[in-house]
Scaffold this active site. Structure first.
Site: not given
Ligand SMILES: Cc1cc2nc3c(=O)[nH]c(=O)nc-3n(C[C@H](O)[C@H](O)[C@H](O)COP(=O)(O)OP(=O)(O)OC[C@H]3O[C@@H](n4cnc5c(N)ncnc54)[C@H](O)[C@@H]3O)c2cc1C
Length: 540
Positions: A41-42, A273, A276, A279-280
């Site tokens: 994403n970054c 969560t 048991p 996990y999240a």
């Molecule tokens: C433009 C941008 C730039 C960023 N830059 C940085 C940075 O420079 N440094 C940094 O530390 N962080 C950065 N971040 C934040 C970082 O990307 C997030 O903190 C990180 O991706 C979180 O990881 P995650 O797995 O929790 O969620 P995500 O990476 O968002 O992944 C979650 C995924 O779950 C999927 N999903 C959700 N619900 C369901 C479902 N019910 N069924 C199937 N799939 C589902 C979604 O489609 C999504 O693809 C940035 C974010 C963005 C948007």
């Protein structure tokens, strides 16, 4: 064992890869609502701005690559619609065919992330108003920029995504206005540091509207009129809304899992969560802030990756690994500045009545590595570390600190960097692995000696700092020593000449060991022995 993972980007992909390493025989199914998994994403804002020109570079792994390498059943464009925590079953909808089916699990992992806020204000549905979370959002903005050639952009929200987008929209040739409700951009910074960022933005031609919010949007014949609370109207061809994110907790809530008081999924120290076997992790969960010890939502990739490894270990080996909490280490590039933050800023410390921050007097450091952010509040400790003796800290220390600060600013050097360079000089035959171990060891030592007494925390905290940068190569370039590790990695991957790269770094003036080694340790050092040491490391 059968493991299901929901979400295939930062957290979910990490869990999947690590689970496979921990359990060769397990059946692992990963569900991702979107089309892509495991991307950075970054990098998205930089693809829009053109700094990353090759779209492929956004992807850490493709679905095919991931499947081949880790033997994981990846189901993209499939959304998990419901969880039955009692029957240990999920209901999945195939978004391409519309078909719905069920899948059972032994353990389930939720890493659904957080979605950009899009408040229901008048005119918000205008097609020229974008949010940025994933690859399709990126493609949509990029396509709009290329086809419509906007000349004016408005970025609503001055967080790090907003600022990165402001820079990249400027690079696309648009004139950028930033609208921010608070009196400063980048909330984790204290005002004096944010003020440096404000000035820099203005110097780069960005117009800042602080202490002002959007009242409504109005589509016009030429673009969008953004009506502000103050009555001002800003005209734009493109609007980027980046006012924060909301954790995706609908599934968890409907499954009866406990939701924390800040609205994220509640987890225990093992990232488990209230059910048991579920996990999240990642942006969707509430964590403990390592400094304030209060619940916090810190949506960053580093914690998601780290939590991913812990979740996989706990699933495979039983709950053994504890996630201590999050420090909020973040680094962002804002035009020519590198803006970094870690821990709690003085404002937050004061708000939770934690520490006396009377020494909080210095202006910010535009080009920082992580220690400066801490040093900012606990500066006397830095003096001590740097061997600066001063009997009149109230007055003279400020002069000395000014010099040290300037030195930091020029070189981007941190206390850990200094020690690592010293170590490297003393161990010219070190291997890359020893170097990495030494870096972690030194970082722990610095932390335990200088910061743990203040924060009351020991070794584990450092994981949030240095391991973060070592494990997340994307951020390495923000740190002086990190650049060395980065080029080492590059070298292994692409066969670059590491010594040439080091020379290049030196010539950029970012690392000038001779100057700061002399100031920090009193002994001069030339570049050649350093290069020699590095060459030896490469040969081994
Ligand atoms: C433009 C941008 C730039 C960023 N830059 C940085 C940075 O420079 N440094 C940094 O530390 N962080 C950065 N971040 C934040 C970082 O990307 C997030 O903190 C990180 O991706 C979180 O990881 P995650 O797995 O929790 O969620 P995500 O990476 O968002 O992944 C979650 C995924 O779950 C999927 N999903 C959700 N619900 C369901 C479902 N019910 N069924 C199937 N799939 C589902 C979604 O489609 C999504 O693809 C940035 C974010 C963005 C948007």
């Amino acid at each position: 064992m059968k493991y299901l993972i929901i979400g295939g980007v930062a957290g979910g992909a990490t869990v999947a890869a690590r689970l496979r390493r921990m359990d060769e025989k397990a059946q692992i199914i990963l569900f991702e609502r979107g089309k892509y998994v495991s991307y950075a994403n970054c990098g998205l804002p930089y693809y829009i701005g053109g700094e990353i020109s090759d779209r492929k570079k956004l992807f850490v792994q493709t679905v095919e690559g991931f499947t081949r390498r880790f033997l994981i059943d990846i189901r993209t464009e499939q959304e998990v619609e419901a969880i039955d925590a009692e029957k240990k079953m999920v209901t999945v909808k195939n978004l391409l065919t519309g078909e719905t089916y069920q899948e059972s699990y032994d353990k389930l992992v939720l890493s659904p992330g957080a979605e950009p806020l899009r408040p229901r204000i008048e005119g918000i549905d205008c097609k020229k108003i974008f949010t940025l979370r994933n690859v399709p959002d990126t493609d949509a903005i990029k396509q709009y920029v290329e086809h419509e050639k906007p000349s004016r952009s408005v970025v609503v929200g001055g967080g790090f995504i907003g600022l990165e987008m402001a820079e990249n929209l400027s690079l696309c040739g648009t004139k950028v206005d930033i609208i921010e409700m608070a009196d400063q951009v980048m909330a984790p910074l204290d005002y004096s540091m944010a003020a440096i960022v404000h000035q820099h933005l203005v110097d780069k031609g960005v117009t800042l509207h602080l202490k002002d919010g959007v009242k409504s949007f109005e589509e016009t014949a030429t673009g969008v009129a953004v009506h502000l609370q103050s009555g001002e109207v800003v005209e734009a061809d493109l609007v980027l809304l980046s006012i924060g994110v909301r954790p995706e907790v609908k599934l968890a809530r409907e499954a009866g899992l406990t939701i924390g008081k800040l609205g994220g999924i509640a987890v225990n120290e093992f990232m488990q969560t209230s059910a048991p076997d579920i996990y999240a992790l990642g942006d969707a969960v509430e964590v403990r802030h390592l400094v304030t010890d209060q619940p916090a939502m810190i949506p960053l990739a580093g914690p998601a990756n780290k939590q991913g490894r812990i979740v996989a270990d706990n699933i495979a080996l039983g709950n053994k690994e504890v996630y201590p909490g999050t420090m909020g280490t973040s680094v962002a590039k804002v035009f020519d500045l590198t803006v970094a933050a870690v821990g709690a800023n003085a404002k937050l410390l004061k708000r939770v009545n934690m520490y006396d921050v009377d020494y909080y007097m210095m202006n910010g450091v535009p080009n920082t590595a992580f220690t400066e952010a801490l040093a900012f509040v606990f500066q006397k400790r830095d003096l001590e570390f740097l061997g600066v003796k001063d009997n009149d800290p109230e007055k003279k220390a400020m002069d000395v600190l000014d010099k040290v600060w300037t030195m930091y600013e020029i070189t981007g050097v941190s206390m850990v960097d200094i020690s690592v360079w010293k170590w490297l000089y003393a161990h010219p035959d070190a291997t890359a692995e020893q170097l990495k171990e030494a870096t972690i060891g030194i970082a722990k030592e610095v932390w335990n000696k200088y910061y743990a007494p203040v924060f009351g925390l020991k070794d584990e905290t450092i994981l949030a700092v240095y391991s973060h940068m070592i494990d997340t190569p994307l951020y390495l370039s923000a740190y002086a020593f990190g650049q060395i590790i980065e080029y080492q990695l590059d070298q292994y991957l692409e066969g670059k000449d590491f010594a040439t790269e080091v020379e290049r770094i030196f010539s950029q003036g970012r690392l000038t060991p001779n100057v700061w080694m002399k100031q920090a340790t009193g002994s001069p050092l030339t570049v050649e022995p350093m290069l020699e040491a590095v060459r030896k490391v490469i040969k081994n």
